[in-house]
Design a protein around this motif. Structure first.
Motif, short mmCIF file in Angstrom:
data_model
loop_
_atom_site.label_atom_id
_atom_site.label_comp_id
_atom_site.label_asym_id
_atom_site.label_seq_id
_atom_site.Cartn_x
_atom_site.Cartn_y
_atom_site.Cartn_z
N GLY A 556 -26.49 19.23 -10.28
CA GLY A 556 -26.77 17.86 -9.92
C GLY A 556 -27.96 17.69 -8.99
N VAL A 557 -28.33 18.75 -8.29
CA VAL A 557 -29.52 18.69 -7.44
C VAL A 557 -30.76 18.91 -8.27
CG1 VAL A 557 -30.69 19.67 -5.44
CG2 VAL A 557 -28.18 19.50 -5.45
N ALA A 558 -30.77 19.99 -9.02
CA ALA A 558 -31.95 20.32 -9.83
C ALA A 558 -32.24 19.25 -10.88
CB ALA A 558 -31.75 21.68 -10.50
N ASN A 559 -31.19 18.61 -11.40
CA ASN A 559 -31.35 17.65 -12.49
C ASN A 559 -31.47 16.20 -12.03
OD1 ASN A 559 -31.17 19.73 -14.42
ND2 ASN A 559 -28.93 19.70 -14.25
N ALA A 560 -31.64 15.98 -10.74
CA ALA A 560 -31.77 14.62 -10.22
C ALA A 560 -33.03 13.95 -10.75
CB ALA A 560 -31.80 14.66 -8.69
N SER A 561 -33.08 12.63 -10.64
CA SER A 561 -34.25 11.89 -11.10
C SER A 561 -35.50 12.23 -10.31
CB SER A 561 -33.97 10.39 -11.01
OG SER A 561 -32.90 10.02 -11.84
N ALA A 562 -35.32 12.48 -9.04
CA ALA A 562 -36.44 12.88 -8.18
C ALA A 562 -35.91 13.81 -7.11
CB ALA A 562 -37.12 11.66 -7.56
N VAL A 563 -36.77 14.74 -6.69
CA VAL A 563 -36.41 15.68 -5.63
C VAL A 563 -37.59 15.77 -4.67
CG1 VAL A 563 -35.71 18.02 -5.04
CG2 VAL A 563 -34.98 17.03 -7.23
N LEU A 564 -37.30 15.59 -3.39
CA LEU A 564 -38.33 15.74 -2.37
C LEU A 564 -37.94 16.83 -1.38
CD1 LEU A 564 -37.98 12.33 -2.78
CD2 LEU A 564 -40.12 12.50 -1.51
N ALA A 565 -38.91 17.69 -1.08
CA ALA A 565 -38.74 18.67 0.00
C ALA A 565 -39.14 17.99 1.29
CB ALA A 565 -39.62 19.89 -0.26
N THR A 566 -38.16 17.73 2.15
CA THR A 566 -38.46 17.02 3.39
C THR A 566 -38.26 17.91 4.63
OG1 THR A 566 -36.25 16.07 3.79
CG2 THR A 566 -37.72 14.86 2.31
N TRP A 567 -37.95 19.19 4.46
CA TRP A 567 -37.93 20.16 5.56
C TRP A 567 -37.16 19.61 6.76
CZ3 TRP A 567 -40.24 24.01 2.93
CH2 TRP A 567 -41.24 23.68 2.00
N PHE A 568 -37.55 20.04 7.96
CA PHE A 568 -37.12 19.42 9.22
C PHE A 568 -38.37 18.76 9.78
CE2 PHE A 568 -34.37 23.14 8.66
CZ PHE A 568 -33.11 22.56 8.75
N LEU A 569 -38.42 17.45 9.76
CA LEU A 569 -39.67 16.73 9.96
C LEU A 569 -39.91 16.27 11.39
CD1 LEU A 569 -39.84 14.60 6.69
CD2 LEU A 569 -41.14 16.67 7.26
N GLY A 570 -38.91 16.39 12.28
CA GLY A 570 -39.16 16.08 13.67
C GLY A 570 -38.84 14.66 14.09
N SER A 571 -39.50 14.21 15.14
CA SER A 571 -39.16 12.95 15.82
C SER A 571 -39.21 11.74 14.90
CB SER A 571 -40.12 12.72 16.99
OG SER A 571 -39.99 13.73 17.96
N GLU A 572 -40.16 11.72 13.98
CA GLU A 572 -40.38 10.54 13.14
C GLU A 572 -39.89 10.76 11.71
OE1 GLU A 572 -41.93 7.38 13.86
OE2 GLU A 572 -41.29 8.01 15.86
N ALA A 573 -38.93 11.64 11.53
CA ALA A 573 -38.48 12.00 10.18
C ALA A 573 -38.09 10.79 9.34
CB ALA A 573 -37.29 12.97 10.28
N GLY A 574 -37.25 9.92 9.88
CA GLY A 574 -36.75 8.79 9.09
C GLY A 574 -37.85 7.84 8.66
N HIS A 575 -38.76 7.53 9.58
CA HIS A 575 -39.87 6.65 9.21
C HIS A 575 -40.76 7.29 8.16
CE1 HIS A 575 -38.87 3.62 12.05
NE2 HIS A 575 -39.25 4.27 13.13
N ALA A 576 -41.04 8.59 8.33
CA ALA A 576 -41.92 9.27 7.38
C ALA A 576 -41.32 9.32 5.99
CB ALA A 576 -42.22 10.69 7.89
N ILE A 577 -40.02 9.60 5.91
CA ILE A 577 -39.35 9.64 4.60
C ILE A 577 -39.40 8.26 3.95
CG2 ILE A 577 -37.10 9.93 3.49
CD1 ILE A 577 -36.61 12.24 5.50
N ALA A 578 -39.13 7.23 4.74
CA ALA A 578 -39.21 5.86 4.20
C ALA A 578 -40.63 5.53 3.75
CB ALA A 578 -38.73 4.86 5.25
N ASP A 579 -41.62 5.96 4.50
CA ASP A 579 -43.01 5.71 4.11
C ASP A 579 -43.30 6.26 2.72
OD1 ASP A 579 -43.55 4.45 6.51
OD2 ASP A 579 -44.51 6.20 7.43
N VAL A 580 -42.78 7.44 2.44
CA VAL A 580 -43.02 8.06 1.13
C VAL A 580 -42.15 7.41 0.06
CG1 VAL A 580 -42.77 10.20 -0.19
CG2 VAL A 580 -43.86 10.24 2.07
#
Length: 768
Positions: A556-580
């Motif tokens: 179910g992970v490999a076959n998802a509609s989209a997959v993003l590698a978001t690592w550990f993104l730090g202080s602004e992780a949530g905003h950055a993920i939403a930006d993308v």
């Protein structure tokens, strides 16, 4: 264009004049003024060494955990001293460096003791593990490496240095220069991935950023590239494990990033925990003196890693602690970290003749010259300013940079068209998974000083991007390692009511980093079960991976509609993920590590050798170099990463198909944005030496260039290659290039690309 083999001064003899000249040369490469080691600095160091007792010399060679300041990151609790005992040692001149405490007030107390209350008044050096941020946390190094952008790496390092020096620090134990090719190793997260060229580019950029243009500035922070050497080659990815490799592999894969580091001006380095071919690095004179100093021209001083000299006993290489201290100092370890072995044993070792006083003097001189180059003797209070501490840490500008770096670190691995989401149409979103509202795992390992409460989680970032909060439903679904009663049922219900599912799963931050080797680099079973249940709903699922290494993805992970590698993104992780996710930022990250099909493929990396029985295209796999259970390739190869627009490469041209021995050829290619929106692409140039006296990798990265284009726009990119780009380590450990045929690819990952060939010709015609 970037070079990963900067020239370095050679140091055939470790005398004072040679060392001084090499340090000056290195300082001038950095743009540090010649006065950084003026005659008065030399005279001061000479005078000090002439007056120092052996105990005081051993003290300068000793680095201990800082008890004056409120924070010491977790390490084995070995030799930790309380503030009173440590103060006594400083007053006696028996400490040269304190590490892993932050805060100006405590540092000033300690420095007052060293400068005003010790006999010789030699200032302390304050160090810490500022790996990807102090208070403003940037993406983990592996994540930021996905930006494939040395300029970004330099900018984030500069911001880290500004904050760290404001908090009373002079030196960071970073960047990690280890090339890491086994994703089971936990410390993959701390480096730049599996490629030699990319690692060298980013390590050099980090050092330029940390140190700035003048080591004497208040905001200049010494860099300490680590771990010298080949720590990334530990057997089976097992932390602290042994390394058994050829000289060719050591010199071709694991040493070049350190050459880049020293070429960028690094004046300290750290010996690795591991052994190489039976000799622990901490006691390896051939490594730390013959190679590091005589061959590579390193001019600064060497730290042991945390108690690594003491661990020579457990290695079975030293008889006891006294013998361990003897072996380490004779090998070329100048500063012992935390074990206290030097202060305990060097006086007697020198008195007995087991260690020459001249060896100790060379080590102390290296340390004092670096302190002089930083201006510590003239201003022992540099980087100890309360006003700077109040104004330079966690600034809005640094938060903005953290958001930019985080967004540019995200890699879009797969997209069937579900992304980007349209925030204006306010889709109903179900955000599901243990990391949906999680703040405890935003930063990743090696972010000891950050405040988790100030990090932006995914849910907060998405809410800020949506016009109406009621369009977002958040359900945990499961914990990181185990299920929740009714968790999957609640998640499925939310998914069915939504237009799109965002699934936030992956590794906790304590699953990556030091001492976090894993036998299976997979999503934990409870999260995989959740993913499979959501896939069965038929709703489009976008997987947001949180991780510190490449992962083997399934079902179910490999076959998802989209997959993003978001690592550990730090202080602004949530905003950055939403930006993308909402297309405010076009994803442009590229993988610095290959994602395998299965864990059992590790170590797996793109620039592997062919073997005598390779699998070729769609040909037979019988009696070939392959696994019987999986394809002999990566699910997502090194350099892979998608965007929201479509870039096309064409018109690959070489200025000549003949590369003459002392000349160069130019490579040009046109890139066109044929998609509907602006975007960025990283164009990558690879080569292969078709026939050589040593078997060569199937591809080697040599050049990268990032380009940003509007829809319909084109640009012609140009690269230059010369003989030095074709060199490898041959017989006798000599770097050589051999005449013959070479393949060349220019593409958007390490797989595929436009192909051409050229031939390297010797100075005079002749046989290979």
């Amino acid at each position: 264009m970037h070079s990963t083999r900067p020239s370095s001064p050679h140091l055939p003899e470790l005398d004072r004049r040679g060392l001084l000249g090499a340090i000056i040369a290195s300082a001038l490469c950095l743009g540090v003024p010649r006065r950084a080691l003026a005659a008065k600095d030399i005279a001061r160091v000479d005078d000090l060494i002439g007056r120092m007792t052996i105990e005081e010399k051993a003290g300068q060679m000793t680095c201990l955990a800082d008890s004056f300041r409120p924070f010491n990151p977790p390490n084995p609790s070995v030799g930790i001293q309380d503030e009173k005992r440590l103060a006594q040692e400083i007053r006696k001149g028996r400490v040269g460096c304190l590490f892993n405490g932050i805060g100006v007030a405590g540092a000033r107390r300690a420095q007052e003791m060293a400068v005003k209350e010790s006999r010789l008044g030699i200032p302390l050096l304050f160090a810490a593990d500022v790996v990807h941020g102090l208070k403003t946390i940037f993406p983990v190094p592996l994540g930021e490496a996905a930006a494939f952008d040395p300029e970004l790496a330099e900018r984030t390092a500069r911001a880290m240095a500004i904050e760290a020096t404001a908090a009373g620090l002079h030196l960071t134990f970073a960047p990690m220069a280890d090339v890491a090719r086994d994703q089971r190793w936990g410390r993959v997260v701390e480096g730049s991935g599996e490629d030699v060229t990319l690692t060298g580019m980013l390590v050099a950029a980090k050092i330029r950023g940390f140190q700035g243009r003048d080591l004497r500035r208040e905001d200049s922070m010494l860099a300490c590239p680590k771990h010298f050497a080949a720590y990334g080659a530990v057997a089976a990815g097992l932390e602290y494990g042994s390394v058994d490799i050829s000289d060719e592999s050591l010199r071709e894969t694991h040493l070049p990033p350190f050459e880049a580091a020293f070429g960028a001006g690094a004046l300290t380095t750290m010996a690795a925990f591991n052994e190489i071919n039976g000799v622990p690095a901490t006691a390896d004179r051939a490594l730390l003196t013959d190679i590091l100093r005589t061959e590579m021209g390193f001019t600064g001083f060497v730290f042991s890693d945390y108690t690594a000299d003491e661990e020579l006993v457990a290695h079975g290489f030293a008889e006891d602690d006294r013998d361990a201290a003897r072996l380490a100092v004779l090998a070329g370890v100048d500063m012992s970290m935390q074990s206290g072995l030097y202060i305990r044993y060097l006086p007697e070792l020198v008195k007995s003749g087991a260690v020459p006083m001249a060896t100790v003097d060379v080590a102390v001189r290296r340390i004092l010259y670096v302190k002089a180059a930083m201006g510590l003797f003239e201003n022992p209070w540099r980087s100890l300013d309360e006003k700077a501490e109040a104004s330079r840490i966690a600034t809005p500008a640094h938060r903005a940079l953290a958001r930019e770096a985080a967004a540019r670190s995200i890699v879009l691995l797969k997209n069937d068209g579900v992304l980007p989401l349209d925030a204006d149409k306010a889709p109903k979103i179900a955000l599901i998974g243990p990391f949906a509202e999680d703040r405890d795992n935003l930063y990743g390992p090696w972010a000891f000083y950050g405040d988790p409460g100030k990090g932006v989680d995914i849910a907060a970032g998405i809410r800020a991007a949506l016009p109406a909060e009621n369009r977002l439903a958040v359900v945990r679904g499961c914990n990181i390692h185990d299920g929740i009663n009714g968790g999957i049922a609640s998640a499925v219900k939310a998914a069915k009511a939504a237009d799109v599912v965002l699934l936030a799963i992956g590794e906790a931050q304590d699953m990556s980093g030091e001492a976090q080797s894993r036998t299976a680099i997979e999503i934990p079973a409870a999260q995989q079960e959740l993913a499979n249940a959501l896939a069965a709903t038929g709703k489009p699922v976008v997987v947001l991976l949180r991780h510190g290494r490449a992962l083997a993805l399934h079902d179910g992970v490999a076959n998802a509609s989209a997959v993003l590698a978001t690592w550990f993104l730090g202080s602004e992780a949530g905003h950055a993920i939403a930006d993308v996710l909402f297309g405010k930022v076009d994803p442009s990250g590229k993988l610095p590590v290959s994602f395998p099909w299965e864990s059992g493929q590790e170590p797996f990396f793109y620039d592997r050798k062919s073997t005598g029985r390779p699998v070729l295209g769609q040909g037979s796999t019988e009696y070939k170099a392959r696994y019987t259970t999986t394809d002999n390739s990566a699910r997502y190869p090194f350099g892979h990463g998608l965007g929201y627009t479509r870039f096309v490469l064409d018109r690959l041209r070489l200025s000549d198909t003949a590369l003459r021995w002392d000349r160069s050829i130019d490579v040009s290619v046109r890139i066109t944005n044929e998609g509907p929106r602006s975007g960025s692409e990283v164009v990558q140039l690879y080569i292969r030496d078709r026939v050589a006296s040593r078997t060569r990798p199937i591809r080697e990265l040599k050049r990268i260039e990032r380009v940003t284009l509007d829809p319909g726009a084109s640009r012609t990119l140009r690269f230059t290659l010369s003989r030095s780009d074709l060199e490898f380590v041959g017989a006798g450990n000599r770097r050589i290039a051999e005449p013959g045929l070479f393949d060349l690819w220019v593409g958007q990952s390490s797989a595929g690309g436009l192909h051409a060939q050229f031939t390297l010709y010797a100075e005079q015609a002749g046989e290979r």
